[in-house]
Design an enzyme around this catalytic site. Structure first.
Site, PDB file in Angstrom:
ATOM      1  N   HIS A   1      -1.172 -20.309  15.251  1.00  0.00           N
ATOM      2  CA  HIS A   1      -2.092 -21.353  14.819  1.00  0.00           C
ATOM      3  C   HIS A   1      -3.351 -20.755  14.208  1.00  0.00           C
ATOM      4  CE1 HIS A   1      -0.442 -24.821  17.509  1.00  0.00           C
ATOM      5  NE2 HIS A   1       0.137 -24.775  16.332  1.00  0.00           N
TER       6      HIS A   1
ATOM      7  N   CYS B   1      10.155   1.655 -18.586  1.00  0.00           N
ATOM      8  CA  CYS B   1       9.277   1.329 -17.464  1.00  0.00           C
ATOM      9  C   CYS B   1       8.090   2.296 -17.515  1.00  0.00           C
ATOM     10  CB  CYS B   1      10.009   1.419 -16.129  1.00  0.00           C
ATOM     11  SG  CYS B   1      11.105   2.834 -15.954  1.00  0.00           S
TER      12      CYS B   1
END
Length: 801
Positions: free
Chosen positions: A426, A757
């Site tokens: 929570h 890349c």
């Protein structure tokens, strides 16, 4: 329901009754009635009505005193803690009317009769009428009580629930959310208690990135309050939702074992200071055993069952959900709560915000990240949330664990660091609502960090957050996805680690052009694969112990390597599925392999590892062939058993066509055969021989990916790490460009795709224009460079027309 009844059973309520029984109870009733046919098990129970709460306040004359206390708070004449205390004591001093007592007691006795258990243990949970709404979570604002037995204990727990509507955190939260206090009422859910052997929380999206295609599950032993309240570091599991309806697949893409140092269970008569009955809460927290700490709470089959239930619940509610579950000692699973997820699902997905450190620092601690942000500030170690008045604005809160009681302190903090807790508690939910980054579950933060020292906390790299020494420079970037220009050339991203890949799911890219297996091995697996195959050769007892700790719980040591690598690669593949994800097999140099646990027993000492025993040459060599077989087994599991057939394998540093044949044979031996099950195999183009003999390599591979750094190094004869020759090292050199142009032309003649890349297309517009002119198929970039590079590429395509 008649006007005189203050009880509604779960089979009588649904979402339409939110005003009468609050969000939590309305949801429980909805699931109990609507989802049982789809297998979702919800323990039975009943709810007191919101009107019963209002009647309680009226009968005890509490409306005006509560209003007066809130007015004192609003006027600044009384602090929050004092006002909250006054109101809670007023409510506790009241009593139920005779009719209310009778109806609650009768309902409890009916529940006991239905379950055929006298004094049935129940969970007593608060359910506010403004709670669990799609726009506000109110997570953890009111109290719950577990293992409540007997009528007197139940009534006491109900009174405490009423009082908890005015906890300090609940008062502050309602004011922040703009809810009038007198417009919020409280219902109480009384639910058959699951005698939990294990419990936890699950979300139907990734709580850090908002990635919608997974179910994230936290799990611990005993009752679920330890997970909800953040008092343990729980296990963490992740399942890929699109594959959940395919029973032949096992799409559990993460299985991380938490420390789980304690558990909450029912109190027993022999527990010190605990009576048999008469207490509102009768639970105790006890240490877990060594086996419980090191073992998984849930096996994959249970993870998949919970994930399928979560998907059913999400579809029914038509929104992402936050769900609590429990498992009894017989192995039966139950859903005990479900509420809308109110943070990630509410974010503006047209804008991508990312954080990145721009300088390096010493890592002091690691934990689980809450919020993908970065914060700096002085440490303030706090033991009690009542110290809010003494907490300096903008400090980093360091404490044992985050708890909803800490909300007033958390509001003042720049960030939060805790010893224990998980990302689904929570308090973690509240941290995200407050937009406060946190690193939870660090273990010994309160011992290692001290008041006044400057630290930087970063959750920018995914699930693992880091605490750095000092205040480090960082940058925050916002990318408007709608502003990114469309390009004909496919733009892809490089992904180093699984958690980081999920952060970029929103980017409109064509997939992942480079995933480096060695990054996963070094950061997550950490042990040399040959040390798992031949543990007898590891003679240092301390290293042997560390390796044994890593593969604890696996039937074979090698299973640890295969399982960890398969799940990690699968998570990266999931972030882009069904778009292609190119996974490069390991390309450590021998000196880097030596840095892994046990590596010193299996690696050569080389004068020049950059040009030595690396890449393809290892895969068929007796010194590493068995290790490569483990890599192949992991890829095969991710593709075939888990379902991620978008994975493309790439071979690095392959020097000759003959070497390519040996590697493909070694892969086939491990069950990875090019063309079988749609498997494509690419090769890195980073050696001049790859270009010169491109036509022959194209007969053996489906595509090329240009590694511009190594290609530049070997074409120009410059050590890529040389500081002296740094000015000469440039991928835009004419010799390098001619190599790139040649391999693209020949590969296309042979029907192969070619990508690159590297950073050069992002940093240099003219280089992007050159690649587009050559007709390159794809450009793979670091994710934070996509926005800039897309502008360069689009301009280059326009100029090339």
């Amino acid at each position: 329901m008649t006007s005189s009844t203050c009880i509604l059973w779960f089979n009588e309520v649904g979402l339409q009754h939110l005003a009468e029984v609050g969000g939590k109870n309305a949801s429980l009733g909805e699931m109990y009635q609507q989802l049982a046919e789809q297998g979702v098990a919800v323990p039975y129970g009943f709810a007191t009505t919101a009107q019963a709460f209002r009647d309680y306040l009226t009968a005890n004359g509490l409306h005006q005193p509560i209003s007066d206390a809130l007015a004192e708070l609003a006027a600044g004449r009384q602090p929050l803690a004092a006002s909250g205390h006054v109101i809670r004591e007023l409510i506790r001093s009241g009593d139920f009317s005779a009719k209310q007592r009778e109806q609650i007691a009768d309902a409890y006795l009916q529940l006991c009769e239905q379950l055929q258990t006298p004094d049935t243990p129940v969970a007593v949970r608060s359910s506010a009428t403004a709670e669990d709404l799609p726009q506000a979570s109110f997570a953890g604002q009111q109290e719950s009580f577990l293992n409540v037995r007997g009528t007197d204990a139940l009534l006491e727990a109900c009174r405490e629930c009423y009082a908890s509507l005015y906890t300090d955190r609940a008062i502050a939260y309602r004011e922040e959310q703009g809810f009038a206090h007198d417009q919020v009422a409280l219902s109480i859910g009384v639910q058959q208690m699951v005698e939990s052997a294990a419990a936890g929380v699950m979300f139907t999206l990734d709580t850090e990135s908002g990635f919608p295609d997974i179910v994230l599950i936290s799990a611990a032993w005993g009752l679920g309050e330890t997970v909800v309240k953040g008092s343990v570091n729980p296990d963490r599991y992740m399942a890929y939702k699109p594959f959940l309806e395919r029973p032949e697949l096992n799409p559990v893409i993460e299985s991380t074992v938490g420390s789980k140092l304690c558990k909450m269970r029912y109190a027993q008569p022999e527990d010190e200071g605990v009576g048999e009955h008469g207490r509102a809460e009768a639970t105790v927290t006890v240490p877990t055993s060594a086996n419980e700490q090191r073992g998984r709470v849930l096996e994959d089959s249970a993870v998949l069952q919970l994930a399928r239930w979560a998907q059913v619940i999400e579809r029914h509610y038509q929104r992402p959900m936050d769900i609590e579950w429990a498992r009894n000692s017989a192995g039966q699973l139950f859903i005990v709560q479900a509420r809308p997820e109110t943070i990630e699902s509410q974010k503006d997905r047209s804008v991508l915000v990312s954080y990145q450190l721009t300088e390096q620092g010493k890592v002091l601690l690691e934990g689980s990240s809450v919020g993908s942000a970065i914060a700096c500030g002085p440490v303030c170690v706090v033991a009690d949330p009542d110290d809010v008045e003494h907490f300096p604005e903008g400090a980093i809160l360091v404490t044992e664990r985050t708890d909803p009681d800490w909300v007033p302190v958390m509001r003042k903090a720049a960030g939060i660091v805790t010893n224990s807790g998980g990302t689904t508690s929570h308090a973690a939910i509240v941290s995200r609502e407050l937009k406060k980054p946190a690193i939870v579950g660090c273990g010994n933060a309160t011992e290692l960090l001290h008041d006044g020292m400057d630290i930087t906390i970063s959750g920018a790299d995914g699930a693992t957050g880091k605490v750095y020494e000092g205040s480090l420079e960082f940058e925050c970037k916002s990318i408007s996805l709608a502003d990114l220009p469309a390009t004909t050339t496919a733009l892809m991203i490089n992904a180093a680690l699984p958690d980081g890949a999920l952060q970029w799911w929103q980017l409109p890219v064509a997939g992942i052009g480079l995933t480096r297996i060695e990054f996963i091995i070094s950061s997550q697996i950490r042990v040399h694969p040959m040390a798992l195959i031949h543990p007898d050769k590891v003679t240092d007892p301390e290293i042997a112990r560390q390796i044994a700790d890593l593969h604890h719980g696996f039937e074979q040591p090698t299973d640890y390597f295969v399982d960890s690598l398969a799940r990690s690669v699968a998570k990266i593949a999931a972030s882009q599925y069904p778009r292609p994800v190119i996974v490069r097999m390991s390309d450590f140099k021998s000196n880097e392999y030596r840095g892994l646990l046990g590596g010193e027993y299996f690696e050569l000492n080389e004068e020049n590892p950059m040009l030595g025993f690396r890449g393809a040459s290892r895969y068929y060599h007796p010194l590493y062939r068995e290790g490569f077989q483990l890599e192949c087994r992991a890829i095969r599991r991710a593709r075939e058993d888990m379902g991620f057939d978008n994975i493309i394998v790439m071979i690095p540093f392959c020097r000759t066509p003959g070497e390519a044949d040996k590697v493909l044979d070694a892969m086939a031996e491990a069950g990875l055969r090019r063309g079988s099950a749609g498997l494509k195999v690419y090769v890195m183009c980073e050696i001049p021989s790859n270009v010169i003999l491109a036509d022959r390599f194209a007969q053996r591979f489906d595509g090329f990916s240009i590694g511009s750094n190594d290609l530049t190094q070997l074409v120009l004869g410059i050590d890529r790490d040389s500081a002296v020759l740094k000015s000469l090292f440039d991928a835009r050199d004419e010799a390098v460009k001619r190599m790139i142009e040649q391999v693209i032309r020949v590969a296309h003649e042979q029907g192969c795709k070619v990508g690159i890349c590297g950073q050069a297309p992002s940093d240099h517009p003219e280089f992007a224009e050159f690649l587009v002119h050559c007709g390159i198929d794809s450009i793979s970039l670091n994710p934070d460079s996509v926005a800039r590079a897309s502008v360069h590429v689009a301009a280059a395509e326009a100029a090339n027309r």
